[in-house]
Each structure stands twice: as C-alpha cells, then as structure tokens.
Write an enzyme that holds these catalytic residues in place. Structure first.
Site, short mmCIF file in Angstrom:
data_model
loop_
_atom_site.label_atom_id
_atom_site.label_comp_id
_atom_site.label_asym_id
_atom_site.label_seq_id
_atom_site.Cartn_x
_atom_site.Cartn_y
_atom_site.Cartn_z
N ARG A 153 0.84 -1.19 0.00
CA ARG A 153 0.00 0.00 0.00
C ARG A 153 0.88 1.24 0.00
O ARG A 153 1.88 1.31 0.73
CB ARG A 153 -0.91 0.04 1.24
N ASP A 192 4.10 -0.34 -7.03
CA ASP A 192 2.83 -0.66 -7.69
C ASP A 192 1.70 0.08 -6.98
O ASP A 192 0.55 0.03 -7.42
CB ASP A 192 2.58 -2.17 -7.67
N GLU A 203 -2.74 7.61 -4.86
CA GLU A 203 -3.17 6.97 -6.11
C GLU A 203 -4.67 7.05 -6.37
O GLU A 203 -5.11 6.91 -7.51
CB GLU A 203 -2.74 5.50 -6.13
N HIS A 241 -1.18 0.03 -9.63
CA HIS A 241 -1.81 -0.93 -8.71
C HIS A 241 -2.36 -2.12 -9.50
O HIS A 241 -3.53 -2.48 -9.39
CB HIS A 241 -2.92 -0.25 -7.90
P1 NAD Z 1 -1.48 -11.30 4.78
O1 NAD Z 1 -2.46 -10.83 5.79
O2 NAD Z 1 -1.47 -12.74 4.38
O3 NAD Z 1 -0.01 -10.91 5.25
C1 NAD Z 1 0.31 -9.68 5.78
C2 NAD Z 1 1.42 -9.92 6.79
O4 NAD Z 1 1.87 -8.65 7.26
C3 NAD Z 1 0.95 -10.70 8.03
O5 NAD Z 1 1.79 -11.81 8.24
C4 NAD Z 1 1.04 -9.69 9.15
O6 NAD Z 1 1.38 -10.28 10.41
C5 NAD Z 1 2.12 -8.77 8.64
N1 NAD Z 1 2.11 -7.44 9.25
C6 NAD Z 1 1.07 -6.64 9.52
N2 NAD Z 1 1.49 -5.47 10.04
C7 NAD Z 1 2.84 -5.55 10.12
C8 NAD Z 1 3.85 -4.68 10.56
N3 NAD Z 1 3.54 -3.47 11.06
N4 NAD Z 1 5.12 -5.08 10.49
C9 NAD Z 1 5.44 -6.30 9.98
N5 NAD Z 1 4.53 -7.18 9.53
C10 NAD Z 1 3.24 -6.80 9.59
O7 NAD Z 1 -1.71 -10.37 3.51
P2 NAD Z 1 -1.29 -10.67 2.01
O8 NAD Z 1 -2.39 -11.39 1.31
O9 NAD Z 1 0.07 -11.23 1.97
O10 NAD Z 1 -1.29 -9.18 1.42
C11 NAD Z 1 -0.33 -8.22 1.86
C12 NAD Z 1 -0.74 -6.85 1.35
O11 NAD Z 1 -0.54 -6.79 -0.06
C13 NAD Z 1 -2.23 -6.52 1.50
O12 NAD Z 1 -2.53 -6.05 2.79
C14 NAD Z 1 -2.43 -5.45 0.46
O13 NAD Z 1 -2.18 -4.19 1.03
C15 NAD Z 1 -1.37 -5.75 -0.57
N6 NAD Z 1 -1.95 -6.18 -1.85
C16 NAD Z 1 -1.57 -5.52 -2.98
C17 NAD Z 1 -2.10 -5.88 -4.21
C18 NAD Z 1 -1.69 -5.21 -5.49
O14 NAD Z 1 -2.32 -5.44 -6.54
N7 NAD Z 1 -0.65 -4.41 -5.51
C19 NAD Z 1 -3.04 -6.92 -4.26
C20 NAD Z 1 -3.38 -7.59 -3.09
C21 NAD Z 1 -2.83 -7.21 -1.89
#
Ligand code: NAD
Length: 330
Positions: A235, A259, A264, A296
C-alpha cells in the site's frame, strides 16, 4: 435474491455471469463506484459488492442501513477504504477477498524487483535514443548475490520470498507474527530495523494500518544499507513518498518499484490520457529512470479476477442466507 455489483469491469463479466447462473441469483452491473449519489438504487437490492479504491464517504454507512442493506462485499484483499467503526455502528458486515491469488502479486513483485535491479527502464530509454552501448550506469547486480528482506511474511510475502530464494538470494524476513512455512527458507529478524539494515533489496508485503502509515520515512531510509533497492506492492501509504524521493536523490536508495502510491486514489485505475494529471509528485515518479511505477496492477491476472468476483459474490450470498460470512473484516 438481487445483488448489485458496483465498479464492474468488462473483464469481470464472464465470471460474474457464470456465478449468477450457477447460483440462480440475479446480479446487476454498474461500472461506477458506490457513492452517496447512487446509493438509493440499493433499495431494490438484497446485497452489494464493490471494487472501491478511494475511501467511502462516512455518510454512506447510515444511508445503507436506512436502505436495509446488511453488508458490503469488497472485491479486493485491502479494505482500508472502509471506516469499519462506522460500518459496525450501522450494522453492516464488511468483507474482503483475503486470498484470491497471492501468486499474482508475488510474481509481479519479483518482476518489478528484477526490473529495477537490471536497470530496464534506463536500458529502454538508451535504446530509444539509439545508444546501444554498455556502461557502468546499467551494469546489474545478480539476485543470488543479494540479501532480500521481506517485510510482512503473510500469503504474498511468503511466496515472494520463496521465489527469490529460488533465484539464490539470501532471504530474511520481518513480521509481527512469523510463520512456520516462511521459516523453511528465510531467517526472521527480531526487529524491522535489523532486517532493513542487512538488506540489498526490501520488498514490502504488509497491510496499511494506523500504526505503519509512513513507516518507511526519512529516519528508516537512513538506517538502510546505502544503495538499497525497494519494492512496494502493498500500500502506498506505508511509504513517505517525498522522503523516498530525497533518498533516491541522495543515492541512499538506488531504485524503487512502486505498484502502489500514497495519492493513487484520484488516478489508479482511471484513464487520464486526455486529462491533465495535477499530481506533480506522481508525474515526477513516472519520469524518473530509477522508479518503476505501475497503476496498482500487481493482482491483475485472469485467475485473480475470477477468484475476486466469485469471492465477493459468495460473501454477499453468505450474509444474506446466514447472517455472516467467512471473510468478514469487522
Ligand atoms: P497477509 O495478511 O497474508 O499478510 C500480511 C502480513 O503482514 C501478516 O503476516 C502480518 O502479520 C504482517 N504485518 C502486519 N502489520 C505488520 C507490521 N507493522 N510489520 C510487519 N509485519 C506486519 O496479507 P497478504 O495477502 O500477503 O497481502 C499483503 C498486502 O498486499 C495486503 O494487505 C495489500 O495491502 C497488498 N496487496 C496488494 C495488491 C496489489 O495489486 N498491488 C493486491 C493484493 C494485496
């Protein structure tokens, strides 16, 4: 049962129509987002799914309650566009699609990392000038000689780390909640600072929360190895973009792949080809050779789109039929 599907793109129609036929439920499509101006249409519907990118107007939650709506099913993993407290106050169940294809984003993160490491933007620009030389400015590192820090080792971070481990990189990770699967190929550090201080490449994969807004700021950039590469497919708000530009200018950060971008919402994913982009910082990022930026789009694969559509519609159906759903976030 009638479901309104806001923010419908053409590429979602097949999956949505197939879901509707399979479940014998009417799904009505609207290309635009759900707003205060069009919310009243929901008086004739049982449920609603959105594909929102900008935050909702806080007034929407009360309006939805008045219209008898019980839920909003967002067709993305991120749900930071919702005010969950306001939704809960108004009896609304908010859901996301937490895992629709983590591989899509992980593969994109790896592609983006390779692009900045291999200087592809610079090479393409030279090529356009018909400058076919090799020189020091475009010589690359190899992934196998790098230490990669995965920040957030959830679904996407774990797959990204595994792929980069396959390239031969030394992979380290930081997460508030380390997971066992990731431990099979990466070494966790106790703190974020420890991870970023060792890394040649940092890939961010945590959600945006109140706590980590601008966590990647001038102070953190200063603690990184000089010349680090950074990839952010998570994000935009996690990174202080202005401080990042300063870090690129000083050489503290060699190159970055974004990305997501903190401002955005006005632009991604909209067509501005015949409109003026007012955001000077975005224009600057697009222009820079050391910035690989995209709209994105990391998630955007056929598999992911199908899973998002089905996941959103499944949540609507679950709430209407059972009063709750598996992917409730509030
Ligand atoms: P997930 O919930 O499986 O994993 C997120 C991880 O981050 C968890 O293990 C959590 O414990 C950890 N976390 C949370 N806060 C933290 C912090 N302050 N410090 C360290 N670790 C922390 O989520 P995911 O499915 O792997 O997705 C991750 C992120 O990717 C989503 O939240 C979203 O923002 C982003 N995303 C982007 C796109 C894109 O198209 N660019 C698409 C989907 C998701």
């Amino acid at each position: 049962m009638r479901i309104m599907m806001f923010g419908t793109r053409e590429d979602e129609l097949n999956a949505a129509n197939e879901w509707a036929a399979r479940n014998d439920i009417e799904v009505v499509f609207d290309k635009g987002p759900l707003t205060m101006d069009n919310a009243d249409v929901l008086k004739d519907f049982d449920g609603v799914t959105t594909s929102q990118t900008a935050p909702f107007d806080d007034a929407i939650y009360e309006r939805l309650r008045e219209l008898g709506i019980k839920q909003v099913a967002q067709r993305s993993a991120g749900f930071d566009m919702f005010n969950l407290d306001k939704a809960t106050e108004n009896g609304l169940i908010i859901s996301n699609v937490p895992s629709y294809s983590p591989n899509a984003i992980a593969e994109y993160a790896v592609m983006a990392a390779m692009n900045i490491i291999r200087n592809t933007k610079m090479i393409q620009n030279k090529l356009k000038q018909h400058d076919f030389t090799w020189n020091k400015a475009i010589i690359s590192k190899e992934m196998r000689s790098m230490t990669v820090a995965i920040i957030g080792t959830g679904r996407i971070g774990t797959i990204t780390g595994r792929i980069l481990h396959g390239f031969g990189a030394k992979v380290i990770g930081y997460d508030l909640y380390p997971n066992e699967e990731a431990k099979t190929f990466l070494t966790y550090t106790e703190t974020l600072e420890e991870a970023i201080a060792q890394a040649d490449l940092i890939s961010i994969h945590m959600p945006l929360t109140k706590e980590n807004h601008h966590m990647f700021n001038a102070e953190l950039f200063a603690k990184m190895k000089k010349g680090v590469f950074i990839v952010n497919t998570a994000r935009g708000g996690i990174v202080d973009t202005k401080a990042l530009i300063d870090a690129l200018n000083s050489g503290q950060v060699t190159a970055v792949a974004l990305d997501t971008y903190e401002n955005e919402a006005t632009y991604f994913p909209k067509d501005f080809s015949d409109k003026k982009v007012e955001d000077e910082m975005l224009l600057h990022l697009i222009d820079r050779e050391d910035v690989f930026i995209s709209q994105h789009i990391a998630f955007y694969t056929e598999t992911a789109v199908m899973n998002l559509v089905e996941g959103g519609l499944d949540s609507v159906k679950q709430v209407i039929e059972m009063g709750t759903c598996d992917n409730r976030v509030n």
